[in-house]
Design a protein around this motif. Sequence first.
Motif, PDB file in Angstrom:
ATOM      1  N   LYS A 285      -8.534  -2.841  -7.619  1.00  0.00           N
ATOM      2  CA  LYS A 285      -7.973  -1.869  -6.673  1.00  0.00           C
ATOM      3  C   LYS A 285      -6.904  -2.528  -5.805  1.00  0.00           C
ATOM      4  O   LYS A 285      -5.862  -1.924  -5.517  1.00  0.00           O
ATOM      5  CB  LYS A 285      -9.082  -1.271  -5.812  1.00  0.00           C
ATOM      6  N   ASP A 286      -7.142  -3.756  -5.382  1.00  0.00           N
ATOM      7  CA  ASP A 286      -6.158  -4.484  -4.571  1.00  0.00           C
ATOM      8  C   ASP A 286      -4.875  -4.721  -5.368  1.00  0.00           C
ATOM      9  O   ASP A 286      -3.767  -4.588  -4.830  1.00  0.00           O
ATOM     10  CB  ASP A 286      -6.736  -5.811  -4.099  1.00  0.00           C
ATOM     11  N   LEU A 287      -5.022  -5.071  -6.640  1.00  0.00           N
ATOM     12  CA  LEU A 287      -3.860  -5.312  -7.498  1.00  0.00           C
ATOM     13  C   LEU A 287      -3.011  -4.046  -7.625  1.00  0.00           C
ATOM     14  O   LEU A 287      -1.780  -4.087  -7.516  1.00  0.00           O
ATOM     15  CB  LEU A 287      -4.315  -5.778  -8.877  1.00  0.00           C
ATOM     16  N   VAL A 288      -3.689  -2.917  -7.839  1.00  0.00           N
ATOM     17  CA  VAL A 288      -2.991  -1.637  -7.970  1.00  0.00           C
ATOM     18  C   VAL A 288      -2.278  -1.284  -6.661  1.00  0.00           C
ATOM     19  O   VAL A 288      -1.129  -0.834  -6.666  1.00  0.00           O
ATOM     20  CB  VAL A 288      -3.986  -0.531  -8.385  1.00  0.00           C
ATOM     21  N   GLY A 289      -2.958  -1.509  -5.550  1.00  0.00           N
ATOM     22  CA  GLY A 289      -2.354  -1.211  -4.251  1.00  0.00           C
ATOM     23  C   GLY A 289      -1.124  -2.062  -3.977  1.00  0.00           C
ATOM     24  O   GLY A 289      -0.092  -1.561  -3.489  1.00  0.00           O
ATOM     25  N   LYS A 290      -1.209  -3.342  -4.303  1.00  0.00           N
ATOM     26  CA  LYS A 290      -0.068  -4.249  -4.095  1.00  0.00           C
ATOM     27  C   LYS A 290       1.111  -3.873  -4.980  1.00  0.00           C
ATOM     28  O   LYS A 290       2.268  -4.160  -4.648  1.00  0.00           O
ATOM     29  CB  LYS A 290      -0.488  -5.690  -4.368  1.00  0.00           C
ATOM     30  N   ALA A 291       0.832  -3.227  -6.110  1.00  0.00           N
ATOM     31  CA  ALA A 291       1.904  -2.793  -7.012  1.00  0.00           C
ATOM     32  C   ALA A 291       2.546  -1.482  -6.552  1.00  0.00           C
ATOM     33  O   ALA A 291       3.516  -1.022  -7.157  1.00  0.00           O
ATOM     34  CB  ALA A 291       1.361  -2.626  -8.426  1.00  0.00           C
ATOM     35  N   GLY A 292       1.996  -0.903  -5.471  1.00  0.00           N
ATOM     36  CA  GLY A 292       2.594   0.296  -4.894  1.00  0.00           C
ATOM     37  C   GLY A 292       2.005   1.611  -5.353  1.00  0.00           C
ATOM     38  O   GLY A 292       2.620   2.667  -5.181  1.00  0.00           O
ATOM     39  N   TYR A 293       0.793   1.576  -5.917  1.00  0.00           N
ATOM     40  CA  TYR A 293       0.167   2.797  -6.419  1.00  0.00           C
ATOM     41  C   TYR A 293      -1.087   3.151  -5.617  1.00  0.00           C
ATOM     42  O   TYR A 293      -1.740   2.271  -5.046  1.00  0.00           O
ATOM     43  CB  TYR A 293      -0.228   2.638  -7.897  1.00  0.00           C
TER      44      TYR A 293
END
Length: 310
Positions: A285-293
């Motif tokens: 979830k953190d990875l997705v958030g950092k990617a802007g989603y």
Amino acid sequence: MSKIITVFGATGHQGGSVIRTILNDPELSKEFKIRGITRDASKPEAQALAKQGVEITTADMNSKDSLRQALQGSHSVFLVTTPAWGTAGSDAELVHGKNVADVAQESGVEHLIFSSLLHVTETSAGRLTHVPHFDHKAEVEAYIRSLGVPATFVLPGYFMTNYTMIGLLRKGENGVWTLAYPVGQDAKFPLIDISADMGKYVSASLKNRSGTLGTQLLGAEDYYTPTRILEEFEQVTGHKTQFVQVDPDTYKSFIPGPMGQEMLENHLFIESPGYFNGKSLQEAKDLVGKAGYELTSWREFLERNRGLFV
């Protein structure tokens, strides 16, 4: 010059999500040219993608020669394999996955992103042995790792669309909506809006290739118990609900043939040891958030699909 990403299942839930997410991302849409693989390039969904600039082609996953053409020049590949539902003993999914892995290695693919799952037989220590659509994907993942192909593995959770497309929530004559499972009210279902969100995990991996190679990204917005699923359903729709825990034989009787046993054991696996074997969703979830989603919650999914529950 744009790099080519080849996307299998281009008109399906997962491949379609990957393509939409890349097309709508200002960074990735410039970095990648999309090649979409589908079984029928003439169908309207495929033609609609072609009008958006996607190169549409077909491939026979039983033929390495066909796959070599499909993967030619590809920098990245998204692979999803299709279960042979209801065909006992079929290893088609395993064969297809291994064929693509072999050709990806031969072709020098720099990033293979595979839609994988846990191995139910192994994770349950041999208690549950009839969930091939999980086991075969896990075996393909192990094969990809053995070849040394640079790869990331996205493990999608339990589809929210199961509640709309295959009618897991059913309205009774008394107006009450029933959810029936062969598990208890505390079982944890990792829910994902597969069409909206699968592409976000894949795209996040494309943006952070070096940091995600060799890793498993667990694809779900959150863990939901049947109690929470129904509570939020009631809050959004205003309908009354009830949860019914059914015994294994009754549950199998709902689904004819070997698929009944497979779905039973799939759900027993969710209860224990767990769909993702108790692992946290936070890292992905953190990875997705950092990617802007932003991921889709169950409540948001219900609000978007309220009209299907009338």
